[in-house]
Design an enzyme around this catalytic site. Structure first.
Site, mmCIF file in Angstrom:
data_model
loop_
_atom_site.group_PDB
_atom_site.id
_atom_site.type_symbol
_atom_site.label_atom_id
_atom_site.label_comp_id
_atom_site.label_asym_id
_atom_site.label_seq_id
_atom_site.Cartn_x
_atom_site.Cartn_y
_atom_site.Cartn_z
ATOM 1 N N GLU A 140 -4.031 2.280 0.374
ATOM 2 C CA GLU A 140 -3.838 3.338 1.371
ATOM 3 C C GLU A 140 -3.430 4.641 0.709
ATOM 4 O O GLU A 140 -3.841 5.712 1.138
ATOM 5 C CB GLU A 140 -2.788 2.897 2.402
ATOM 6 C CG GLU A 140 -2.712 3.799 3.607
ATOM 7 C CD GLU A 140 -1.637 3.367 4.587
ATOM 8 O OE1 GLU A 140 -0.903 2.408 4.329
ATOM 9 O OE2 GLU A 140 -1.528 4.038 5.632
ATOM 10 N N ARG B 231 7.519 -6.598 -3.046
ATOM 11 C CA ARG B 231 7.997 -7.235 -1.814
ATOM 12 C C ARG B 231 7.247 -8.531 -1.521
ATOM 13 O O ARG B 231 7.831 -9.494 -1.022
ATOM 14 C CB ARG B 231 7.887 -6.253 -0.645
ATOM 15 C CG ARG B 231 8.788 -5.033 -0.837
ATOM 16 C CD ARG B 231 8.624 -4.039 0.291
ATOM 17 N NE ARG B 231 7.305 -3.463 0.392
ATOM 18 C CZ ARG B 231 6.907 -2.347 -0.232
ATOM 19 N NH1 ARG B 231 7.742 -1.670 -0.974
ATOM 20 N NH2 ARG B 231 5.664 -1.907 -0.094
HETATM 21 P P1 AMP Z 1 -3.586 -1.883 1.016
HETATM 22 O O1 AMP Z 1 -4.036 -2.273 -0.341
HETATM 23 O O2 AMP Z 1 -4.096 -0.545 1.448
HETATM 24 O O3 AMP Z 1 -3.857 -2.961 2.036
HETATM 25 O O4 AMP Z 1 -1.995 -1.688 0.950
HETATM 26 C C1 AMP Z 1 -1.166 -2.800 0.917
HETATM 27 C C2 AMP Z 1 -0.166 -2.703 -0.203
HETATM 28 O O5 AMP Z 1 0.429 -1.420 -0.280
HETATM 29 C C3 AMP Z 1 0.974 -3.672 0.028
HETATM 30 O O6 AMP Z 1 1.378 -4.189 -1.233
HETATM 31 C C4 AMP Z 1 2.062 -2.841 0.652
HETATM 32 O O7 AMP Z 1 3.320 -3.157 0.100
HETATM 33 C C5 AMP Z 1 1.698 -1.401 0.347
HETATM 34 N N1 AMP Z 1 1.530 -0.600 1.557
HETATM 35 C C6 AMP Z 1 0.408 0.046 1.955
HETATM 36 N N2 AMP Z 1 0.601 0.731 3.077
HETATM 37 C C7 AMP Z 1 1.877 0.512 3.427
HETATM 38 C C8 AMP Z 1 2.689 0.939 4.526
HETATM 39 N N3 AMP Z 1 2.214 1.742 5.489
HETATM 40 N N4 AMP Z 1 3.970 0.509 4.569
HETATM 41 C C9 AMP Z 1 4.460 -0.303 3.612
HETATM 42 N N5 AMP Z 1 3.752 -0.738 2.555
HETATM 43 C C10 AMP Z 1 2.470 -0.342 2.460
#
Ligand code: AMP
Length: 185
Positions: free
Chosen positions: A109, A72
């Site tokens: 996450e 995305r």
């Molecule tokens: P992070 O590395 O934990 O900041 O997660 C960000 C990445 O994971 C991004 O590429 C998002 O597309 C995806 N992502 C993580 N959590 C979510 C969420 N709650 N909703 C949508 N995409 C998420």
């Protein structure tokens, strides 16, 4: 505009409301405890998509290259690059690119992951780059993207996201990398 003026962007409440109104919240996806932000309705909406691309383009203005995280973030980065007339780089998930690659592992996450860019045929030395992703959660992904591009010799100006999940502390985790978020939840 660049990163000096990101405060103005963050204070665009109308844009933040528009993003929120076109985000589908899905509980327990892709795993239990995660509230997934599905931005598909926003991407498909002409007015909202144009407003988002305008805002991100003003943040990324002055960069040589716009880099997006697959998939995305890459979709949005391509539109921003087209608006600015820059090149675009898709930072890919592990295993999608032919070797040789530069790889960076991280925790996000919902578990461990790795991202890659080509190690051959791409010279990023001295290139100023804005990184774009859809959602900032724990910051693992943007932090890894920043490390990956810096290893390749690029100068990462900052990062921009459509949605920042503030409770997960991503902004603090990736400091001092500057992050502009168009909306916060
Ligand atoms: P992070 O590395 O934990 O900041 O997660 C960000 C990445 O994971 C991004 O590429 C998002 O597309 C995806 N992502 C993580 N959590 C979510 C969420 N709650 N909703 C949508 N995409 C998420």
């Amino acid at each position: 505009m660049g990163f000096d003026a990101v405060t103005d962007i963050r204070e665009d409440a109308a844009l933040a409301d528009l993003i929120a109104s076109l985000t589908r919240d899905v509980s327990n996806f892709p795993q239990r405890g995660v509230q997934f932000k599905d931005l598909t309705p926003l991407f498909a909406d002409r007015t909202a998509m144009n407003a988002v691309i305008d805002a991100l383009a003003s943040i990324a203005a002055g960069s040589d290259l716009v880099a997006g995280i697959e998939s995305r973030g890459s979709l949005v980065a391509a539109a921003v690059a087209a608006r600015l007339g820059t090149g675009v780089l898709s930072i890919r998930k592990e295993g999608k690119l032919p070797p040789p690659v530069l790889r960076e592992k991280y925790t996000r996450e919902y578990g461990p992951a790795a991202i890659e860019i080509p190690a051959d045929g791409l010279d990023l030395r001295g290139t100023s780059i804005t990184i774009i992703d859809d959602v900032l959660a724990t910051g693992g992904t943007l932090g890894a993207a920043n490390r990956l591009l810096e290893r390749a010799g690029a100068n990462v100006t900052g990062a921009a996201v459509l949605v920042e999940i503030t409770a997960l502390g991503g902004r603090e985790a990736i400091a001092p990398l500057a992050v502009a978020s168009l909306s916060r939840v």
